[in-house]
Design a protein around this motif. Structure first.
Motif, PDB file in Angstrom:
ATOM      1  N   GLY A   1      -7.387  21.302  33.488  1.00  0.00           N
ATOM      2  CA  GLY A   1      -7.462  21.746  34.881  1.00  0.00           C
ATOM      3  C   GLY A   1      -8.517  20.907  35.563  1.00  0.00           C
ATOM      4  O   GLY A   1      -9.626  20.740  35.048  1.00  0.00           O
ATOM      5  N   SER A   2      -8.182  20.384  36.739  1.00  0.00           N
ATOM      6  CA  SER A   2      -9.136  19.502  37.402  1.00  0.00           C
ATOM      7  C   SER A   2     -10.141  20.312  38.228  1.00  0.00           C
ATOM      8  O   SER A   2      -9.895  21.467  38.571  1.00  0.00           O
ATOM      9  N   ASN A   3     -11.224  19.710  38.528  1.00  0.00           N
ATOM     10  CA  ASN A   3     -12.291  20.302  39.348  1.00  0.00           C
ATOM     11  C   ASN A   3     -12.748  21.652  38.802  1.00  0.00           C
ATOM     12  O   ASN A   3     -12.893  22.621  39.530  1.00  0.00           O
ATOM     13  N   LEU A   4     -12.922  21.669  37.502  1.00  0.00           N
ATOM     14  CA  LEU A   4     -13.205  22.934  36.820  1.00  0.00           C
ATOM     15  C   LEU A   4     -14.708  23.133  36.626  1.00  0.00           C
ATOM     16  O   LEU A   4     -15.409  22.229  36.170  1.00  0.00           O
ATOM     17  N   ILE A   5     -15.169  24.352  37.029  1.00  0.00           N
ATOM     18  CA  ILE A   5     -16.568  24.713  36.797  1.00  0.00           C
ATOM     19  C   ILE A   5     -16.569  25.971  35.951  1.00  0.00           C
ATOM     20  O   ILE A   5     -15.769  26.884  36.180  1.00  0.00           O
TER      21      ILE A   5
ATOM     22  N   GLU B   1      -4.515  25.217  35.818  1.00  0.00           N
ATOM     23  CA  GLU B   1      -3.323  24.443  36.196  1.00  0.00           C
ATOM     24  C   GLU B   1      -2.260  24.583  35.120  1.00  0.00           C
ATOM     25  O   GLU B   1      -1.790  23.610  34.515  1.00  0.00           O
ATOM     26  N   TRP B   2      -1.890  25.833  34.884  1.00  0.00           N
ATOM     27  CA  TRP B   2      -1.031  26.156  33.752  1.00  0.00           C
ATOM     28  C   TRP B   2       0.176  26.935  34.244  1.00  0.00           C
ATOM     29  O   TRP B   2       0.088  28.134  34.500  1.00  0.00           O
TER      30      TRP B   2
ATOM     31  N   ILE C   1      -6.333  32.665  36.931  1.00  0.00           N
ATOM     32  CA  ILE C   1      -6.628  31.820  35.767  1.00  0.00           C
ATOM     33  C   ILE C   1      -5.590  30.701  35.633  1.00  0.00           C
ATOM     34  O   ILE C   1      -5.912  29.566  35.244  1.00  0.00           O
ATOM     35  N   PHE C   2      -4.328  31.021  36.023  1.00  0.00           N
ATOM     36  CA  PHE C   2      -3.266  30.012  35.860  1.00  0.00           C
ATOM     37  C   PHE C   2      -3.398  28.904  36.893  1.00  0.00           C
ATOM     38  O   PHE C   2      -2.957  27.781  36.675  1.00  0.00           O
TER      39      PHE C   2
ATOM     40  N   LYS D   1       0.922  23.425  26.191  1.00  0.00           N
ATOM     41  CA  LYS D   1      -0.146  22.597  26.731  1.00  0.00           C
ATOM     42  C   LYS D   1      -0.763  21.644  25.712  1.00  0.00           C
ATOM     43  O   LYS D   1      -1.487  20.722  26.058  1.00  0.00           O
ATOM     44  N   GLY D   2      -0.511  21.912  24.441  1.00  0.00           N
ATOM     45  CA  GLY D   2      -1.051  20.999  23.418  1.00  0.00           C
ATOM     46  C   GLY D   2      -2.509  21.289  23.108  1.00  0.00           C
ATOM     47  O   GLY D   2      -3.027  22.362  23.400  1.00  0.00           O
ATOM     48  N   GLN D   3      -3.160  20.229  22.570  1.00  0.00           N
ATOM     49  CA  GLN D   3      -4.530  20.434  22.109  1.00  0.00           C
ATOM     50  C   GLN D   3      -5.537  20.331  23.250  1.00  0.00           C
ATOM     51  O   GLN D   3      -5.341  19.588  24.201  1.00  0.00           O
TER      52      GLN D   3
END
Lengths: 229, 409
Positions: free
Chosen positions: B58-62, B135-136, B130-131, B193-195
């Protein structure tokens, strides 16, 4: 107007402090269609003189006007262009490119004259025919006899339609029978096509083919006589 | 002046005459170009993998972690004190203008049972945002709603790994699974989503409403407490101001003065990943630079051979000059020879480099990626090497005195 007009040419080599006068005030004019034998012992200056005539070297002083062009002020590339258009060289050691077929050797001067590939092939073939090498155009120099190699060299000298051929002992590496054949070819070119020929030789019977003989000694032109035969 | 096609033919002939020598000379360039391409492919592959991981996270994640407890003077590390609450998350969502989504998270490991299958997995209690934060996307079914969160509904969404382990071929949607013996209805399935960057299987997860997690699964002594708060900033440019706003809001809510240690930690995960990407970039440049050295060595090899060739062919040069070759005719001939060697070597090197990169990914399992730019770069560079190292021999040849050259034995 003379084709070759040499005035007061001097060539001096400096080796440290000693000065070697290879040529000392040479004056000579050669008209178009002449056939001149150049003789003289080694070290007499005839090679230096031929180099200057061939625009491979420049005189220290004096003027050399070739076909109306004063060569003194020409650049390296301009001299190369003059050699390409005015002068055909024939050497004692033939100086053909090895691993290069007869016809490709013949094409070389045209390559540097910027002539297209079709015309090059046509003219080179014609030149080889004129020296009697028809059918040998795809032979490499090492597949040809000495006489045949020299014929390729003559064809190469002719192919750009040059008015002058400078031949430096062209028969020096050939047996006497082949020598005569080569000389007869040169005489024929001189007679039929009016090509001016300068021929360096040590041998009197070779010089005898020429119309005029000049002799060098110690950097000076010592004699100039017509028809030694 | 000689025309280009004739010049090419003259040069190719010379190269053909000395086949072994030409091949050995090219070998230097082949190895150089091959090495450059392989090294760049390894570096680019590493960068691409990190970039994919950033995108996956997920981008721009804090991330906001609760602060450290201090027990008898020993500070216990971030996250040891339960100081973050649903209220904190709501406040950030409401007041921090640089923030787009806020997801409070409370989770833990629990045993999950469906029919006669059971599986131990990580349960994540959160809100629908959360999704967005991670970005899920949902693969099938639906996500839980704000209403589900408010009423602590017993619904869940499953990750791919959980489905594989519990359901096999059965469609999980609408089924009831038991988490810690509490029955939950499966309402949705997440896309795989993988690892994670740390190597965890991100699909081995079950998502439930955060309130359900608090009340039914991981009840604590502090009602409304959450483990962490995940925040998504509106854009990459907003990361810094989002961080600042979060710090201010939490400091105010937690009554922390200017001189006090805060009881929470704000981590900019994207920044950490960007640092990793940066170092991968530097690694790529470094590898490329080292490989370029071999390309230059190859160029020196070309220069060496061209110098030998000029000396060997002095007489030929003399003949060409006598019959009218100008300075640039001679230069062009030798330049084209050097350039042909380096460019042909470059092409073979590209083939070698591309297959080398493939072999590395297949045999060693390294992620490699050959970028078109690196191909163009390597090819262009080998051309430059040819011109650079070919020029001096060509220059030398063109300066020969025709008289001396003709006499050369």
């Amino acid at each position: 107007m003379a084709l070759i007009d040499v005035k007061d040419i001097t060539k001096v080599y400096r080796l440290g402090d000693t000065e070697l006068r290879a040529l000392d005030t040479i004056n000579l004019t050669i008209d178009s269609g002449d056939f001149v034998a150049v003789m003289g012992p080694s070290g007499s200056g005839k090679s230096t003189f031929m180099n200057i005539l061939g625009c491979l070297d420049k005189p220290t002083s004096g003027a050399y006007v070739l076909d109306g062009i004063d060569t003194a002020r020409l650049s390296r590339d301009e001299l190369a262009s003059i050699r390409n258009k005015k002068i055909g060289f024939i050497f004692q050691g033939f100086n053909l490119l090895s691993r290069t077929t007869a016809i490709e050797n013949c094409e070389l001067p045209m390559l540097y004259a910027g002539i297209g590939v079709d015309e090059r092939g046509r003219k080179a073939l014609a030149a080889l025919k004129s020296v009697g090498l028809e059918g040998r155009q795809h032979h490499m120099p090492n597949q040809l006899s000495g006489g045949q190699q020299q014929r390729v060299a003559i064809a190469r000298a002719l192919v750009n339609g040059t008015p002058i051929i400078l031949a430096d002992e062209p028969t020096g590496n050939l047996d006497s029978k082949t020598s005569v054949e080569i000389m007869e070819l040169l005489v024929k070119l001189n007679n039929d096509s009016g090509i001016t020929i300068m021929l360096v030789t040590h041998e009197h019977d070779i010089a005898a083919f020429a119309k005029r003989t000049i002799r060098f000694r110690d950097g000076r032109l010592v004699s100039d006589e017509a028809g030694t035969k | 002046m000689i025309d280009v096609s004739s010049a090419l033919r003259v040069s190719f002939r010379a190269l053909r005459v000395n086949k072994l020598r030409s091949a050995l000379t090219m070998l230097g360039i082949i190895i150089g170009v091959g090495a450059v391409i392989t090294m760049l492919a390894v570096g680019t592959g590493a960068r691409r993998m990190i970039a994919a991981q950033i995108a996956g996270m997920g981008s721009n994640l804090i991330m906001i972690l609760p602060g450290a407890t201090t027990a008898g003077g020993a500070r216990m590390g971030a996250g040891t004190q339960p100081t973050l609450s649903m209220g904190d998350a709501d406040a950030i969502g409401k007041d921090a203008s640089a923030v787009s989504d806020v997801a409070p998270v409370l989770g833990g490991i629990a045993q999950v049972v469906y029919g006669h299958q059971n599986w131990s997995t990580s349960i994540i209690g959160s809100t629908p945002s959360i999704f967005n934060v991670r970005e899920w996307p949902i693969a099938r079914g639906r996500t839980f709603s704000e209403q589900d969160v408010k009423t602590a509904t017993k619904v869940c969404l499953l990750g791919e790994t959980v489905i594989n382990n519990l359901f096999g071929d059965t469609d999980p949607i609408g089924q009831i699974i038991r988490i810690k013996n509490v029955p939950f209805t499966v309402i949705g399935v997440l896309t795989p989503k993988g690892q994670s960057p740390a190597g965890q299987d991100q699909d081995d997860n079950i998502f439930v409403p955060v309130t359900t997690a608090q009340k039914k699964l991981f009840g604590t002594a502090f009602p409304g407490m959450v483990r962490i708060i995940m925040v998504k900033a509106k854009s990459a440019e907003n990361m810094a101001s989002a961080e600042k706003q979060i710090n201010e809001i939490l400091a105010q809510r937690h009554h922390i003065g200017a001189k006090q240690d805060s009881d929470f930690t704000v981590r900019n995960l994207t920044q950490i990943m960007q640092t990793a990407e940066q170092s991968a970039k530097i690694m790529t440049l470094l590898l490329g630079a080292i490989a370029s050295v071999s390309l230059i060595v190859g160029g020196i090899g070309i220069m060496n051979i061209m110098l030998v060739s000029v000396t060997e062919r002095t007489r030929e040069i003399g003949i060409r000059m006598a019959i009218g070759a100008k300075t640039w005719d001679i230069r062009l001939q030798f330049l084209i020879e050097a350039l042909s060697l380096s460019l042909l070597g470059g092409i073979i090197g590209i083939i070698l480099g591309v297959s080398g990169s493939r072999a590395l990914s297949m045999l060693a399992g390294w992620p490699t990626e050959v970028s078109p730019l690196s191909l163009a770069l390597a090819f262009g560079f080998s051309g430059l090497v040819g011109i650079f190292f070919g020029f001096y021999p060509a220059y030398k040849a063109s300066l020969l005195n025709p008289i001396d050259a003709l006499r050369y034995e």
